[in-house]
Scaffold this motif. Structure first.
Motif, PDB file in Angstrom:
ATOM      1  N   TRP A   1      53.779  31.824  13.431  1.00 32.34           N
ATOM      2  CA  TRP A   1      54.947  31.938  14.302  1.00 32.34           C
ATOM      3  C   TRP A   1      54.584  31.540  15.719  1.00 32.34           C
ATOM      4  O   TRP A   1      53.413  31.570  16.127  1.00 32.34           O
ATOM      5  CB  TRP A   1      55.519  33.353  14.264  1.00 32.34           C
ATOM      6  CG  TRP A   1      54.528  34.426  14.570  1.00 32.34           C
ATOM      7  CD1 TRP A   1      54.203  34.955  15.785  1.00 32.34           C
ATOM      8  CD2 TRP A   1      53.682  35.103  13.620  1.00 32.34           C
ATOM      9  NE1 TRP A   1      53.231  35.910  15.668  1.00 32.34           N
ATOM     10  CE2 TRP A   1      52.895  36.031  14.342  1.00 32.34           C
ATOM     11  CE3 TRP A   1      53.527  35.022  12.228  1.00 32.34           C
ATOM     12  CZ2 TRP A   1      51.960  36.857  13.729  1.00 32.34           C
ATOM     13  CZ3 TRP A   1      52.589  35.851  11.619  1.00 32.34           C
ATOM     14  CH2 TRP A   1      51.828  36.758  12.364  1.00 32.34           C
TER      15      TRP A   1
ATOM     16  N   ALA B   1      63.086  38.325  10.874  1.00 32.57           N
ATOM     17  CA  ALA B   1      63.211  39.619  11.550  1.00 32.57           C
ATOM     18  C   ALA B   1      63.098  40.776  10.556  1.00 32.57           C
ATOM     19  O   ALA B   1      64.100  41.418  10.215  1.00 32.57           O
ATOM     20  CB  ALA B   1      64.531  39.683  12.308  1.00 32.57           C
TER      21      ALA B   1
ATOM     22  N   ARG C   1      64.180  32.215  13.186  1.00 38.31           N
ATOM     23  CA  ARG C   1      63.443  33.470  13.329  1.00 38.31           C
ATOM     24  C   ARG C   1      63.405  34.210  12.004  1.00 38.31           C
ATOM     25  O   ARG C   1      64.264  34.014  11.132  1.00 38.31           O
ATOM     26  CB  ARG C   1      64.064  34.341  14.415  1.00 38.31           C
ATOM     27  CG  ARG C   1      65.576  34.563  14.332  1.00 38.31           C
ATOM     28  CD  ARG C   1      66.006  35.582  13.332  1.00 38.31           C
ATOM     29  NE  ARG C   1      67.369  36.072  13.552  1.00 38.31           N
ATOM     30  CZ  ARG C   1      68.016  36.851  12.695  1.00 38.31           C
ATOM     31  NH1 ARG C   1      67.468  37.179  11.536  1.00 38.31           N
ATOM     32  NH2 ARG C   1      69.247  37.278  12.956  1.00 38.31           N
TER      33      ARG C   1
ATOM     34  N   ARG D   1      60.472  38.579  14.910  1.00 40.44           N
ATOM     35  CA  ARG D   1      60.983  39.778  15.562  1.00 40.44           C
ATOM     36  C   ARG D   1      60.814  40.968  14.623  1.00 40.44           C
ATOM     37  O   ARG D   1      61.174  40.890  13.453  1.00 40.44           O
ATOM     38  CB  ARG D   1      62.458  39.596  15.919  1.00 40.44           C
ATOM     39  CG  ARG D   1      63.051  40.819  16.604  1.00 40.44           C
ATOM     40  CD  ARG D   1      64.442  40.541  17.160  1.00 40.44           C
ATOM     41  NE  ARG D   1      65.475  40.419  16.155  1.00 40.44           N
ATOM     42  CZ  ARG D   1      66.238  39.332  15.984  1.00 40.44           C
ATOM     43  NH1 ARG D   1      66.076  38.276  16.751  1.00 40.44           N
ATOM     44  NH2 ARG D   1      67.166  39.303  15.056  1.00 40.44           N
TER      45      ARG D   1
ATOM     46  N   VAL E   1      67.520  31.442  19.644  1.00 39.91           N
ATOM     47  CA  VAL E   1      67.678  31.098  18.234  1.00 39.91           C
ATOM     48  C   VAL E   1      68.908  30.205  18.051  1.00 39.91           C
ATOM     49  O   VAL E   1      70.001  30.544  18.500  1.00 39.91           O
ATOM     50  CB  VAL E   1      67.803  32.378  17.374  1.00 39.91           C
ATOM     51  CG1 VAL E   1      68.156  32.025  15.930  1.00 39.91           C
ATOM     52  CG2 VAL E   1      66.503  33.165  17.428  1.00 39.91           C
TER      53      VAL E   1
ATOM     54  N   ASN F   1      62.984  29.750   6.761  1.00 42.88           N
ATOM     55  CA  ASN F   1      63.119  29.603   8.212  1.00 42.88           C
ATOM     56  C   ASN F   1      61.964  28.805   8.799  1.00 42.88           C
ATOM     57  O   ASN F   1      62.165  27.973   9.691  1.00 42.88           O
ATOM     58  CB  ASN F   1      63.214  30.981   8.859  1.00 42.88           C
ATOM     59  CG  ASN F   1      64.605  31.570   8.809  1.00 42.88           C
ATOM     60  OD1 ASN F   1      65.473  31.217   9.602  1.00 42.88           O
ATOM     61  ND2 ASN F   1      64.846  32.456   7.850  1.00 42.88           N
TER      62      ASN F   1
ATOM     63  N   MET G   1      66.122  34.972  22.525  1.00 44.62           N
ATOM     64  CA  MET G   1      65.031  34.208  21.907  1.00 44.62           C
ATOM     65  C   MET G   1      65.392  32.736  21.737  1.00 44.62           C
ATOM     66  O   MET G   1      64.557  31.943  21.273  1.00 44.62           O
ATOM     67  CB  MET G   1      64.674  34.828  20.561  1.00 44.62           C
ATOM     68  CG  MET G   1      64.111  36.244  20.655  1.00 44.62           C
ATOM     69  SD  MET G   1      64.015  37.102  19.053  1.00 44.62           S
ATOM     70  CE  MET G   1      62.690  36.177  18.266  1.00 44.62           C
TER      71      MET G   1
ATOM     72  N   ASP H   1      68.773  37.410  19.419  1.00 45.05           N
ATOM     73  CA  ASP H   1      68.828  35.998  19.035  1.00 45.05           C
ATOM     74  C   ASP H   1      69.203  35.120  20.219  1.00 45.05           C
ATOM     75  O   ASP H   1      68.680  34.010  20.380  1.00 45.05           O
ATOM     76  CB  ASP H   1      69.815  35.798  17.882  1.00 45.05           C
ATOM     77  CG  ASP H   1      69.251  36.264  16.544  1.00 45.05           C
ATOM     78  OD1 ASP H   1      68.031  36.430  16.439  1.00 45.05           O
ATOM     79  OD2 ASP H   1      70.047  36.471  15.604  1.00 45.05           O
TER      80      ASP H   1
ATOM     81  N   SER I   1      60.177  31.884  15.269  1.00 45.17           N
ATOM     82  CA  SER I   1      59.864  33.116  15.994  1.00 45.17           C
ATOM     83  C   SER I   1      59.869  34.308  15.051  1.00 45.17           C
ATOM     84  O   SER I   1      60.491  34.289  13.984  1.00 45.17           O
ATOM     85  CB  SER I   1      60.875  33.343  17.125  1.00 45.17           C
ATOM     86  OG  SER I   1      60.826  32.289  18.070  1.00 45.17           O
TER      87      SER I   1
END
Length: 236
Positions: free
Chosen positions: A68, A8, A6, A40, A195, A26, A193, A190, A38
């Motif tokens: 994403w 963020a 992810r 965020r 992660v 990432n 999601m 996290d 992902s």
């Protein structure tokens, strides 16, 4: 195991080169292993967060070719979830209400410095019970950090890293205004999601032992962490 990474960012400014590099790392890690990447948006700082900055960050990521998976997650829309987890930690005796004022905490830290000790909160309210605040009194909720032992993990970049629990204090999970703090929110996010790998700048490495302790207290699986060096100019 399917790899999930992810990125963020906080929408308090434009995407900078360090953030862009972290996003690229990432994205590459996820895509190279057939996983998902992902996004965020960490917009809990209501005073500094800006919708225009959110749009600018999304535009910058798109310009970089970083696609994403799924819809972006916005922390500002998940406050009830964070507070539910904080309440559970209090109910289970893993966190507690603290009525110490900022001035009192500063005095505790200064006293510790004078004694040659780690300047931190001294746990005055740690065993005062788990009752919620009464009336208009504003309190925070703190995490009961283990008093002994250490947290050890293997960093994807730095190898084995160990933190003595005596170096950590009882971090705040909920501020006096009712808002959750960074470490609590990111652990909950996290986990939700899915992660599996958290790859970020090494300025976050001091957060990692605190977050691992929260993962364990909440009964969540701990992801793999990695911390990359920061980008510095010629002036360091």
């Amino acid at each position: 195991m399917s790899v999930v990474t992810r990125f963020a960012p906080s929408p308090t400014g434009h995407l900078h080169i360090g953030g862009a590099r972290t996003a690229i790392f990432n994205w590459l890690l996820a895509k190279s292993m057939g996983g998902s990447f992902s996004l965020r948006i960490e917009d809990t700082d209501r005073a500094r967060s800006d919708e225009k900055m959110t749009e600018a960050i999304l535009d910058s990521l798109t310009w970089l070719g970083l696609d994403w998976d799924g819809e972006p997650i916005f922390q500002s829309r998940r406050m009830d979830l964070y507070n539910a987890h904080i309440d559970r930690l209090v109910d289970e005796g893993k966190a507690y209400w603290c009525s110490c004022t900022p001035e009192e905490v500063d005095a505790m830290r200064e006293k510790a410095r004078e004694q040659g000790l780690k300047p931190k909160y001294d746990g005055s309210c740690r065993e005062m019970g788990v009752g919620a605040p009464e009336g208009d009194e504003k309190r925070v909720v703190r995490f009961k950090t283990p008093l002994t032992g250490k947290t050890v993990y293997t960093d994807m970049v730095k190898g084995v890293v160990a933190w003595e629990h005596t170096e950590l204090d009882d971090m705040i999970l909920r501020r006096s205004d009712g808002s959750p703090t960074y470490n609590l929110a990111v652990v909950v996010d996290d986990h939700d999601m899915g992660v599996t790998h958290v790859l970020r700048g090494e300025d976050h490495i001091s957060n990692t032992p605190r977050q691992i302790l929260l993962y364990e207290a909440l009964g969540f699986e701990v992801p793999t962490f990695g911390h990359v060096p920061l980008i510095h100019g010629p002036d360091k």
